[in-house]
Design a protein around this motif. Sequence first.
Motif, PDB file in Angstrom:
ATOM      1  N   LEU A   1       0.852  -2.537 -11.928  1.00  0.00           N
ATOM      2  CA  LEU A   1       0.841  -1.112 -11.601  1.00  0.00           C
ATOM      3  C   LEU A   1      -0.507  -0.691 -11.019  1.00  0.00           C
ATOM      4  CD1 LEU A   1       2.856   0.465 -14.542  1.00  0.00           C
ATOM      5  CD2 LEU A   1       3.500   0.396 -12.133  1.00  0.00           C
ATOM      6  N   ASP A   2      -1.589  -1.296 -11.495  1.00  0.00           N
ATOM      7  CA  ASP A   2      -2.902  -1.047 -10.880  1.00  0.00           C
ATOM      8  C   ASP A   2      -2.874  -1.469  -9.412  1.00  0.00           C
ATOM      9  OD1 ASP A   2      -3.979  -0.071 -13.237  1.00  0.00           O
ATOM     10  OD2 ASP A   2      -4.851  -1.982 -13.832  1.00  0.00           O
ATOM     11  N   ALA A   3      -2.312  -2.654  -9.154  1.00  0.00           N
ATOM     12  CA  ALA A   3      -2.224  -3.142  -7.775  1.00  0.00           C
ATOM     13  C   ALA A   3      -1.315  -2.243  -6.936  1.00  0.00           C
ATOM     14  CB  ALA A   3      -1.700  -4.582  -7.768  1.00  0.00           C
ATOM     15  N   TRP A   4      -0.237  -1.750  -7.537  1.00  0.00           N
ATOM     16  CA  TRP A   4       0.678  -0.848  -6.830  1.00  0.00           C
ATOM     17  C   TRP A   4      -0.041   0.438  -6.434  1.00  0.00           C
ATOM     18  CZ3 TRP A   4       2.587   4.049  -8.131  1.00  0.00           C
ATOM     19  CH2 TRP A   4       3.668   4.508  -7.367  1.00  0.00           C
ATOM     20  N   CYS A   5      -0.872   0.947  -7.320  1.00  0.00           N
ATOM     21  CA  CYS A   5      -1.624   2.170  -7.010  1.00  0.00           C
ATOM     22  C   CYS A   5      -2.604   1.951  -5.866  1.00  0.00           C
ATOM     23  CB  CYS A   5      -2.372   2.657  -8.255  1.00  0.00           C
ATOM     24  SG  CYS A   5      -1.309   3.384  -9.518  1.00  0.00           S
ATOM     25  N   LEU A   6      -3.271   0.800  -5.851  1.00  0.00           N
ATOM     26  CA  LEU A   6      -4.203   0.503  -4.763  1.00  0.00           C
ATOM     27  C   LEU A   6      -3.467   0.412  -3.425  1.00  0.00           C
ATOM     28  CD1 LEU A   6      -6.516  -2.185  -6.451  1.00  0.00           C
ATOM     29  CD2 LEU A   6      -7.088   0.195  -5.893  1.00  0.00           C
ATOM     30  N   THR A   7      -2.304  -0.242  -3.441  1.00  0.00           N
ATOM     31  CA  THR A   7      -1.505  -0.321  -2.216  1.00  0.00           C
ATOM     32  C   THR A   7      -1.057   1.061  -1.771  1.00  0.00           C
ATOM     33  OG1 THR A   7      -0.715  -2.528  -2.820  1.00  0.00           O
ATOM     34  CG2 THR A   7       0.573  -1.311  -1.190  1.00  0.00           C
ATOM     35  N   ARG A   8      -0.693   1.899  -2.731  1.00  0.00           N
ATOM     36  CA  ARG A   8      -0.269   3.267  -2.426  1.00  0.00           C
ATOM     37  C   ARG A   8      -1.418   4.054  -1.795  1.00  0.00           C
ATOM     38  NH1 ARG A   8       3.695   6.886  -3.880  1.00  0.00           N
ATOM     39  NH2 ARG A   8       3.064   8.992  -4.492  1.00  0.00           N
ATOM     40  N   ASP A   9      -2.636   3.867  -2.309  1.00  0.00           N
ATOM     41  CA  ASP A   9      -3.807   4.525  -1.722  1.00  0.00           C
ATOM     42  C   ASP A   9      -4.010   4.095  -0.278  1.00  0.00           C
ATOM     43  OD1 ASP A   9      -4.401   5.929  -4.029  1.00  0.00           O
ATOM     44  OD2 ASP A   9      -5.848   4.457  -4.769  1.00  0.00           O
ATOM     45  N   ASP A  10      -3.903   2.780  -0.040  1.00  0.00           N
ATOM     46  CA  ASP A  10      -4.087   2.262   1.317  1.00  0.00           C
ATOM     47  C   ASP A  10      -3.041   2.835   2.269  1.00  0.00           C
ATOM     48  OD1 ASP A  10      -6.212   0.763   0.433  1.00  0.00           O
ATOM     49  OD2 ASP A  10      -5.052  -1.097   0.203  1.00  0.00           O
ATOM     50  N   GLN A  11      -1.802   2.938   1.802  1.00  0.00           N
ATOM     51  CA  GLN A  11      -0.738   3.462   2.648  1.00  0.00           C
ATOM     52  C   GLN A  11      -0.964   4.941   2.961  1.00  0.00           C
ATOM     53  OE1 GLN A  11       2.658   2.495   0.246  1.00  0.00           O
ATOM     54  NE2 GLN A  11       2.907   0.449   1.166  1.00  0.00           N
ATOM     55  N   GLN A  12      -1.420   5.704   1.958  1.00  0.00           N
ATOM     56  CA  GLN A  12      -1.689   7.120   2.181  1.00  0.00           C
ATOM     57  C   GLN A  12      -2.864   7.321   3.121  1.00  0.00           C
ATOM     58  OE1 GLN A  12      -2.087   8.531  -1.865  1.00  0.00           O
ATOM     59  NE2 GLN A  12       0.091   9.025  -2.043  1.00  0.00           N
ATOM     60  N   ASP A  13      -3.902   6.462   2.967  1.00  0.00           N
ATOM     61  CA  ASP A  13      -5.052   6.551   3.876  1.00  0.00           C
ATOM     62  C   ASP A  13      -4.630   6.238   5.310  1.00  0.00           C
ATOM     63  OD1 ASP A  13      -6.726   7.237   1.805  1.00  0.00           O
ATOM     64  OD2 ASP A  13      -7.456   5.201   1.487  1.00  0.00           O
ATOM     65  N   ALA A  14      -3.763   5.237   5.450  1.00  0.00           N
ATOM     66  CA  ALA A  14      -3.316   4.858   6.780  1.00  0.00           C
ATOM     67  C   ALA A  14      -2.476   5.960   7.413  1.00  0.00           C
ATOM     68  CB  ALA A  14      -2.507   3.556   6.702  1.00  0.00           C
ATOM     69  N   SER A  15      -1.659   6.629   6.594  1.00  0.00           N
ATOM     70  CA  SER A  15      -0.799   7.674   7.143  1.00  0.00           C
ATOM     71  C   SER A  15      -1.586   8.924   7.563  1.00  0.00           C
ATOM     72  CB  SER A  15       0.258   8.065   6.127  1.00  0.00           C
ATOM     73  OG  SER A  15      -0.330   8.660   4.972  1.00  0.00           O
ATOM     74  N   THR A  16      -2.764   9.156   6.911  1.00  0.00           N
ATOM     75  CA  THR A  16      -3.591  10.319   7.266  1.00  0.00           C
ATOM     76  C   THR A  16      -4.678   9.987   8.278  1.00  0.00           C
ATOM     77  OG1 THR A  16      -5.038   9.904   5.357  1.00  0.00           O
ATOM     78  CG2 THR A  16      -3.175  11.401   5.028  1.00  0.00           C
ATOM     79  N   GLY A  17      -4.805   8.664   8.563  1.00  0.00           N
ATOM     80  CA  GLY A  17      -5.799   8.243   9.542  1.00  0.00           C
ATOM     81  C   GLY A  17      -7.210   8.225   9.014  1.00  0.00           C
ATOM     82  N   GLU A  18      -7.361   8.271   7.683  1.00  0.00           N
ATOM     83  CA  GLU A  18      -8.704   8.256   7.091  1.00  0.00           C
ATOM     84  C   GLU A  18      -9.226   6.827   7.026  1.00  0.00           C
ATOM     85  OE1 GLU A  18      -8.528  10.081   3.329  1.00  0.00           O
ATOM     86  OE2 GLU A  18      -7.826  12.012   4.050  1.00  0.00           O
ATOM     87  N   SER A  19     -10.516   6.693   7.142  1.00  0.00           N
ATOM     88  CA  SER A  19     -11.141   5.376   6.995  1.00  0.00           C
ATOM     89  C   SER A  19     -11.365   5.099   5.519  1.00  0.00           C
ATOM     90  CB  SER A  19     -12.473   5.323   7.751  1.00  0.00           C
ATOM     91  OG  SER A  19     -13.358   6.307   7.251  1.00  0.00           O
ATOM     92  N   VAL A  20     -11.305   3.838   5.161  1.00  0.00           N
ATOM     93  CA  VAL A  20     -11.484   3.463   3.757  1.00  0.00           C
ATOM     94  C   VAL A  20     -12.924   3.040   3.518  1.00  0.00           C
ATOM     95  CG1 VAL A  20     -10.711   1.885   1.969  1.00  0.00           C
ATOM     96  CG2 VAL A  20      -9.094   2.691   3.671  1.00  0.00           C
TER      97      VAL A  20
END
Length: 296
Positions: free
Chosen positions: A277-296
């Motif tokens: 679930l920790d890994a799922w949350c990190l993937t979810r963050d990456d997907q949300q960042d990608a959808s908003t165009g924000e840099s990580v």
Amino acid sequence: MKLLILDAGHCLSLALAREVNRRTDTELVIEQGVVVSAAQLQKLAPDAVIIPPLAQPLDMTPAVVGAHADAVDGCLEACLAQGIPLVWCVSDQLYEEGFDEPIDEHVVPTPRDECLRRLVTIGDRIRAEYHRHLIVRLGPLFALEGSHAWLSDIIDTLMRGENVRAAEDVVFCPTSVDAVAMALVGMLQQQASGANAWGAYHLAGTEPVSAFTFTSMVRTQLATHLEGRGEQVELGDVTALNHHHDAKLRRVLNCRRVLEVFGVHQKPWRLEVGRMLDAWCLTRDDQQDASTGESV
């Protein structure tokens, strides 16, 4: 050591790929399907062939189970012809009726279901005709990706606000696919070094639990993770199913032999679920960042 893994999209195949990528002593070749010929084995020259399991054969059509059995039978023929070890992972559902006590490796499944009996027949043939085999019986696998992943299906359903139906009267030991991958590679490395410990083994997570309790715990941990991230999500509920009204059906695998022979310890499924679930949350963050165009 070179391993040939069949069924590329299976959650166990993906976990094995991740495990091998972390190591320098193992090479991996993955085939898309579950069928391999003697000519392919001669060309690839792997040190072992691994066949992932049908995770829930009781819930599959006879055609699907029959195709898997035919494929395993063909793999056995190819491995016999080339003298290459065969590793076949199977579901604990082969113990259809369950047992009151933990199930030892020497107990051969005797299911009533015709499809399951077909799989047992293949296992009998492997044991009778080919010494260099590992039959690894697994508790219910869970993972975040790949076919038969289970955990990802639970999360996706809950996140859509839909209810998950899970049996309350079937008890088993949920098993992390990553733990299985690590164990299989370690076992085969020891075999390659001369352990010569072929045969049947059981591998499952610690702590017997019902499907309902497991799924409810996943929902609780998922809600906690989301709340900790400040997300408000209306998760679906978990509904209990009961099929065995007189007593709970227990499929608890005794994993003592794999510990004694290979030193493989069972992994606590609760900790593995939390890690995933920790890994799922990190993937979810990456997907949300990608959808908003924000840099990580």
